[in-house]
Design a protein around this motif. Sequence first.
Motif, PDB file in Angstrom:
ATOM      1  N   ASP A   1     -54.140  -6.115 -57.098  1.00 48.67           N
ATOM      2  CA  ASP A   1     -54.255  -7.349 -57.879  1.00 48.67           C
ATOM      3  C   ASP A   1     -54.341  -7.068 -59.371  1.00 48.67           C
ATOM      4  OD1 ASP A   1     -54.453  -9.039 -55.551  1.00 48.67           O
ATOM      5  OD2 ASP A   1     -56.534  -8.353 -55.347  1.00 48.67           O
TER       6      ASP A   1
ATOM      7  N   PRO B   1     -48.220  -9.672 -55.820  1.00 45.22           N
ATOM      8  CA  PRO B   1     -47.667 -10.864 -56.474  1.00 45.22           C
ATOM      9  C   PRO B   1     -48.665 -11.499 -57.440  1.00 45.22           C
ATOM     10  CG  PRO B   1     -47.075 -10.848 -54.157  1.00 45.22           C
ATOM     11  CD  PRO B   1     -48.036  -9.717 -54.354  1.00 45.22           C
ATOM     12  N   ARG B   2     -48.161 -11.851 -58.626  1.00 46.78           N
ATOM     13  CA  ARG B   2     -48.941 -12.475 -59.685  1.00 46.78           C
ATOM     14  C   ARG B   2     -50.102 -11.582 -60.146  1.00 46.78           C
ATOM     15  NH1 ARG B   2     -46.701 -17.194 -60.338  1.00 46.78           N
ATOM     16  NH2 ARG B   2     -48.229 -17.786 -61.927  1.00 46.78           N
TER      17      ARG B   2
ATOM     18  N   ARG C   1     -51.777  -8.283 -62.476  1.00 51.26           N
ATOM     19  CA  ARG C   1     -51.970  -8.123 -63.924  1.00 51.26           C
ATOM     20  C   ARG C   1     -52.223  -6.651 -64.232  1.00 51.26           C
ATOM     21  NH1 ARG C   1     -53.368 -12.251 -67.561  1.00 51.26           N
ATOM     22  NH2 ARG C   1     -54.362 -11.567 -69.505  1.00 51.26           N
TER      23      ARG C   1
ATOM     24  N   SER D   1     -41.782 -11.003 -61.511  1.00 51.86           N
ATOM     25  CA  SER D   1     -41.919 -12.432 -61.761  1.00 51.86           C
ATOM     26  C   SER D   1     -43.349 -12.890 -61.494  1.00 51.86           C
ATOM     27  CB  SER D   1     -40.957 -13.208 -60.864  1.00 51.86           C
ATOM     28  OG  SER D   1     -41.068 -14.596 -61.101  1.00 51.86           O
ATOM     29  N   GLY D   2     -43.930 -13.570 -62.455  1.00 50.03           N
ATOM     30  CA  GLY D   2     -45.289 -14.086 -62.310  1.00 50.03           C
ATOM     31  C   GLY D   2     -46.374 -13.101 -62.666  1.00 50.03           C
ATOM     32  N   ALA D   3     -46.023 -11.830 -62.898  1.00 50.92           N
ATOM     33  CA  ALA D   3     -47.015 -10.819 -63.261  1.00 50.92           C
ATOM     34  C   ALA D   3     -47.331 -10.903 -64.750  1.00 50.92           C
ATOM     35  CB  ALA D   3     -46.511  -9.421 -62.914  1.00 50.92           C
ATOM     36  N   ALA D   4     -48.422 -10.266 -65.148  1.00 44.84           N
ATOM     37  CA  ALA D   4     -48.833 -10.256 -66.556  1.00 44.84           C
ATOM     38  C   ALA D   4     -49.066  -8.827 -67.008  1.00 44.84           C
ATOM     39  CB  ALA D   4     -50.095 -11.084 -66.751  1.00 44.84           C
TER      40      ALA D   4
END
Length: 334
Positions: free
Chosen positions: A216, A236-237, A239, A263-266
Motif C-alpha cells: 500500500d 492499486p492506488r 503511494r 494509474s491511480g498511484a501517487a
Amino acid sequence: MAERTMRAVVTERPGGPEVLRLREVPRPSARPGWTLVRITAFGLNRSELFTRRGWSPGVELPRILGIEGVGVVAESVDPRLPEGTAVAAAMGGLGRLFDGTYAEYALIPSAQLMPVRTGLPWPLVAAVPEAYLTAYGSLEALETRPGQRLLVRAATSGVGMAALDLARDLGLEVAGTTRDPAKAAAVRAAGAEHVVLDQGGALPDRVKEVWSDGADRILDLVGGPALLDSLRSLAPRGRVCCTGCLSDEWVVPSFEPLEHIPSGAALTTFSSSLVNTGEWAAQALQEILDRIADGSVRPALDQVFPLAELPDAHRYMEENRAIGKVVGSNVQDA
C-alpha cells in the motif's frame, strides 16, 4: 588573552577517510543570530561521505563536516536559548555552508536549534534528529494509517531503521528490504514482520510473494533508477515516497510518468528542509524522544566512535557494515 581553541575533525581536501584530520582550531564565539553549542554527540550520515569525496556542489573545503548534532548551549546572546539548554540541530547548511558538528563546539544559527527535554544518554539522542525526523516526515507524506502494508527499502540504513521503528509503533504491517541476507534478523528486530531481499531487479515479484497485490505504501530510500521497481511493487492506488538516494544515483533516466506511474498511484517525497524549520521539527523531535523514553520507540544505535576515530567511522559506513545509526561522541564514557 590567549585564543580559545577546540578539537575538530577537518576535511582539508576531497578524498578518502584519510583526509579527515583531527586538528586544534579556533573556538568560535556566540554572536547575534548564532549560538555556540558544546557538542556532546552527533549522528554520522552518508551525505557526509559524499561531501568528503568532493561530490557536494557548493561546499568549499577545508570544512568541519557534520550535518546534525546534540549538546548544550555554551554561549548565547538569544534570551530564548540560555546557557545550559539542551538542544539538537540538523541540516540547514550545517557542515556544508558553515562548519558542522565534527567538533567539540559548533556555532549554529539560533533559529535552527531545537530545545529538548530528555534524560536519555547523549549518543542515543544523537541517533535521532536527522534519521527519525526524516522517517517521521516521510511517513506523514505517505499518509499512513494503521493496518496498511508498508515496504521500507534500504531498511538497514539509519532512516530505514527509524522508519521500521516508527511504523511498528503506528500499527502498520511492515516489510523491510536488504541486499544482505545476514542482516535479515536485524530488520525483523527493528520492527519488520517480513524481510524482502532486494537483489537482481526482482523486487516487484518478491514483494508480491509477501502481499499478492503489492504494498500500500513504499518508503524508497534507494532512489535513482531503483524507484521504478518501487512503483512496480505498489498495490492499486498505492503511494511511494522517495526520500533517500543511497544508490548514489540522483536521476531516473528516461523517466516517463505516464508509463512508469501506475494509474491511480501517487509519487511524492519528503523535503529535508523541513527538518530544521518551524515548529514542526521541534514538536516532532520531542514527541519521538518521549516515545523512546517510554519504550514504545527503540532506536537502532549501531556503534559510537570517539571524535579522533572518525576516519574509521567513515570506512565503516562506506563498507556498509552498519545496521542502524552510527554516532560520534565527545562524551568520555559513551
